[in-house]
Design a protein around this motif. Structure first.
Motif, PDB file in Angstrom:
ATOM      1  N   ALA A  83     -11.778  17.043  -1.329  1.00 51.70           N
ATOM      2  CA  ALA A  83     -12.640  18.202  -1.046  1.00 51.70           C
ATOM      3  C   ALA A  83     -12.464  19.189  -2.190  1.00 51.70           C
ATOM      4  O   ALA A  83     -11.328  19.537  -2.557  1.00 51.70           O
ATOM      5  N   PHE A  84     -13.583  19.625  -2.828  1.00 50.09           N
ATOM      6  CA  PHE A  84     -13.563  20.569  -3.948  1.00 50.09           C
ATOM      7  C   PHE A  84     -14.171  21.899  -3.489  1.00 50.09           C
ATOM      8  O   PHE A  84     -15.313  21.948  -3.026  1.00 50.09           O
ATOM      9  N   ASN A  85     -13.393  22.933  -3.611  1.00 52.05           N
ATOM     10  CA  ASN A  85     -13.855  24.264  -3.180  1.00 52.05           C
ATOM     11  C   ASN A  85     -13.981  25.181  -4.392  1.00 52.05           C
ATOM     12  O   ASN A  85     -13.046  25.320  -5.189  1.00 52.05           O
ATOM     13  N   SER A  86     -15.141  25.784  -4.545  1.00 53.08           N
ATOM     14  CA  SER A  86     -15.378  26.703  -5.662  1.00 53.08           C
ATOM     15  C   SER A  86     -14.862  28.098  -5.319  1.00 53.08           C
ATOM     16  O   SER A  86     -15.214  28.671  -4.276  1.00 53.08           O
ATOM     17  N   LEU A  87     -14.029  28.626  -6.220  1.00 54.25           N
ATOM     18  CA  LEU A  87     -13.540  29.989  -6.030  1.00 54.25           C
ATOM     19  C   LEU A  87     -14.588  31.015  -6.455  1.00 54.25           C
ATOM     20  O   LEU A  87     -14.497  32.186  -6.073  1.00 54.25           O
ATOM     21  N   ASP A  88     -15.589  30.556  -7.213  1.00 49.49           N
ATOM     22  CA  ASP A  88     -16.588  31.492  -7.751  1.00 49.49           C
ATOM     23  C   ASP A  88     -17.828  31.580  -6.880  1.00 49.49           C
ATOM     24  O   ASP A  88     -18.436  32.660  -6.750  1.00 49.49           O
ATOM     25  N   ASN A  89     -18.254  30.463  -6.286  1.00 43.24           N
ATOM     26  CA  ASN A  89     -19.538  30.450  -5.574  1.00 43.24           C
ATOM     27  C   ASN A  89     -19.409  30.053  -4.101  1.00 43.24           C
ATOM     28  O   ASN A  89     -20.402  29.853  -3.412  1.00 43.24           O
ATOM     29  N   TRP A 123       0.842  -1.193   0.000  1.00 40.31           N
ATOM     30  CA  TRP A 123       0.000   0.000   0.000  1.00 40.31           C
ATOM     31  C   TRP A 123       0.878   1.244   0.000  1.00 40.31           C
ATOM     32  O   TRP A 123       1.780   1.384   0.825  1.00 40.31           O
ATOM     33  N   ARG A 124       0.606   2.171  -0.952  1.00 47.16           N
ATOM     34  CA  ARG A 124       1.433   3.372  -1.091  1.00 47.16           C
ATOM     35  C   ARG A 124       0.553   4.611  -0.957  1.00 47.16           C
ATOM     36  O   ARG A 124      -0.177   4.975  -1.887  1.00 47.16           O
ATOM     37  N   PRO A 125       0.550   5.255   0.198  1.00 47.41           N
ATOM     38  CA  PRO A 125      -0.308   6.425   0.387  1.00 47.41           C
ATOM     39  C   PRO A 125       0.191   7.651  -0.389  1.00 47.41           C
ATOM     40  O   PRO A 125       1.367   7.756  -0.724  1.00 47.41           O
ATOM     41  N   TYR A 126      -0.724   8.569  -0.632  1.00 42.80           N
ATOM     42  CA  TYR A 126      -0.360   9.813  -1.312  1.00 42.80           C
ATOM     43  C   TYR A 126      -1.298  10.932  -0.868  1.00 42.80           C
ATOM     44  O   TYR A 126      -2.391  10.687  -0.346  1.00 42.80           O
ATOM     45  N   VAL A 127      -0.832  12.158  -1.066  1.00 35.51           N
ATOM     46  CA  VAL A 127      -1.668  13.336  -0.895  1.00 35.51           C
ATOM     47  C   VAL A 127      -1.770  14.015  -2.253  1.00 35.51           C
ATOM     48  O   VAL A 127      -0.879  13.885  -3.096  1.00 35.51           O
ATOM     49  N   ALA A 128      -2.890  14.715  -2.487  1.00 34.54           N
ATOM     50  CA  ALA A 128      -3.127  15.313  -3.802  1.00 34.54           C
ATOM     51  C   ALA A 128      -3.711  16.713  -3.642  1.00 34.54           C
ATOM     52  O   ALA A 128      -4.434  17.006  -2.681  1.00 34.54           O
ATOM     53  N   PHE A 129      -3.405  17.579  -4.602  1.00 37.87           N
ATOM     54  CA  PHE A 129      -3.997  18.903  -4.669  1.00 37.87           C
ATOM     55  C   PHE A 129      -3.992  19.339  -6.135  1.00 37.87           C
ATOM     56  O   PHE A 129      -3.175  18.870  -6.934  1.00 37.87           O
ATOM     57  N   GLY A 130      -4.945  20.177  -6.485  1.00 33.48           N
ATOM     58  CA  GLY A 130      -5.016  20.587  -7.880  1.00 33.48           C
ATOM     59  C   GLY A 130      -6.038  21.679  -8.117  1.00 33.48           C
ATOM     60  O   GLY A 130      -6.696  22.185  -7.203  1.00 33.48           O
ATOM     61  N   LEU A 179     -10.709  24.393  -6.640  1.00 34.21           N
ATOM     62  CA  LEU A 179      -9.479  23.898  -6.014  1.00 34.21           C
ATOM     63  C   LEU A 179      -9.818  22.610  -5.281  1.00 34.21           C
ATOM     64  O   LEU A 179     -10.901  22.495  -4.690  1.00 34.21           O
ATOM     65  N   ASN A 180      -8.905  21.639  -5.334  1.00 35.34           N
ATOM     66  CA  ASN A 180      -9.181  20.388  -4.613  1.00 35.34           C
ATOM     67  C   ASN A 180      -7.984  19.978  -3.781  1.00 35.34           C
ATOM     68  O   ASN A 180      -6.830  20.269  -4.121  1.00 35.34           O
ATOM     69  N   LEU A 181      -8.288  19.299  -2.689  1.00 37.22           N
ATOM     70  CA  LEU A 181      -7.263  18.790  -1.770  1.00 37.22           C
ATOM     71  C   LEU A 181      -7.744  17.427  -1.263  1.00 37.22           C
ATOM     72  O   LEU A 181      -8.920  17.251  -0.928  1.00 37.22           O
ATOM     73  N   GLY A 182      -6.839  16.436  -1.249  1.00 36.24           N
ATOM     74  CA  GLY A 182      -7.270  15.114  -0.809  1.00 36.24           C
ATOM     75  C   GLY A 182      -6.112  14.215  -0.427  1.00 36.24           C
ATOM     76  O   GLY A 182      -4.940  14.603  -0.459  1.00 36.24           O
ATOM     77  N   ALA A 183      -6.480  13.009  -0.061  1.00 37.42           N
ATOM     78  CA  ALA A 183      -5.490  11.990   0.311  1.00 37.42           C
ATOM     79  C   ALA A 183      -6.015  10.638  -0.139  1.00 37.42           C
ATOM     80  O   ALA A 183      -7.236  10.395  -0.165  1.00 37.42           O
TER      81      ALA A 183
END
Length: 344
Positions: free
Chosen positions: A149-155, A101-108, A127-131
């Motif tokens: 987690a997806f966060n809207s910069l517009d709304n 098992w190889r864990p990771y963190v992600a953002f984009g 914007l998104n942030l996750g694991a």
């Protein structure tokens, strides 16, 4: 329009996946298909999602991931159908471990378009942030799952998504072909069983019972062996008494065993009588023992010397009867160096 773009992405991903393969720990690209569930903050109902992604491996820790995904849902009030499309670019940082098992963190960052049944639509920058975690399934296949987690910069809303998918890894150099192992060398022999291999054994054929040195030769031990002769005589007599025959016999046995030995037997008297008489008597006593060794036990005459010392070398006080008895004697000693082979 969004659906047409998704079809193009699917076709491109399939062509790339079929073009090359790579081992799981030696790849440059990866294509993955994902399925999941998105939990909308508002005003949409939660929805199942599917998507396709294309990853470019920068190094063993970092991967850039381009993802397109789709979902269909409806508004929480009014029941208006809505179709959503996301395009995003993510960076994944993998944490190296020794396990499967190889864990990771992600953002984009990405773009989302929602199309309503009434032909209206709107777009958001997300914007998104996750694991998540990946697990190799063998060969070029890999399982992956994450939470985002997806966060809207517009709304100014935040949605949560759970995803799971399968990746195909490709584009790296072929896994090296392992050379056939060299045949194991034949074990060295110890033909004589002395514990030293034949390649080092300078004394082949050593008996197994012998102790040997580092080159397989028998260990030798040199020691000195000896025997003492001591017999006493009656007053004015030179005859060997029966109780001392065994002493003479033991001396003879020793000399027969070690043929290079020579013995000197010394005759002595007590102080009674004149010096001349005692000298003659002591010589007679020495000659008596010499004659027994030669005639009775077969010792060569040149190996036996007989010397009389008279009363000159007392070992006890001549003033007492017991002291005089000790002085009426014949003594002798034989020793030799003997080399023996040490045994186990």
């Amino acid at each position: 329009m969004a659906m047409k773009n998704t079809h193009k992405l699917v076709l491109s991903a399939v062509i790339a996946a079929l073009s090359a393969g790579a081992s799981a720990d030696n790849h440059k690209f990866e294509v993955h298909a994902d399925f999941g569930r998105t939990f909308f903050e508002e005003p949409l109902e939660d929805a199942n999602t599917w998507g396709l992604g294309f990853g470019f491996v920068l190094n063993e820790n970092w991967t850039l991931d381009a993802v397109a995904s789709r979902y269909s849902t409806e508004t929480q009030t009014g029941g208006i159908d809505a179709d959503g499309t996301q395009y995003r670019l993510d960076a994944l940082y993998h944490i190296n471990t020794e396990s499967l098992w190889r864990p990771y963190v992600a953002f984009g960052v990405g773009d989302q378009e929602i199309e309503w049944d009434n032909d209206e639509s709107h777009r958001d920058t997300l914007l998104n942030l996750g694991a998540g975690v990946k697990r190799n399934l063998g060969g070029n296949w890999e399982f992956r799952t994450d939470v985002r987690a997806f966060n809207s910069l517009d709304n100014e809303y935040t949605d949560l998504a759970l995803n799971a998918g399968i990746s195909y890894l490709f584009g790296g150099s072929p896994a090296p072909v392992k050379a056939a192992p060299a045949p194991a060398p034949e074990p060295e022999k110890d033909s004589d069983g002395d514990g030293v291999l034949d390649s080092k054994d300078q004394c082949p054929g050593t008996p197994k019972t012998h102790k040997v040195d580092a080159v397989g030769c028998s260990l030798k031990l040199t020691e000195t062996v000896s025997i003492d002769l001591k017999i006493t005589f009656d007053t004015a007599k030179a005859i060997i008494k029966p109780e001392f025959e065994g002493e003479v016999s033991k001396l003879a046995t020793f000399m027969n065993q070690y043929a290079d030995t020579v013995v000197t037997v010394e005759g002595h008297t007590d102080s009674q009588g004149s010096d001349a008489y005692n000298q003659k008597l002591s010589q007679s006593r020495a000659d008596s023992v010499k004659a027994a060794l030669i005639t009775k036990y077969g010792i060569s005459a040149d190996r036996v010397k007989a010397i009389g010392y008279g009363e000159a070398k007392p070992v006890a006080d001549n003033a007492s009867a017991s002291g005089r008895e000790q002085n009426r004697r014949v003594v002798g000693q034989v020793s030799t160096a003997v080399t023996k082979t040490e045994t186990k």
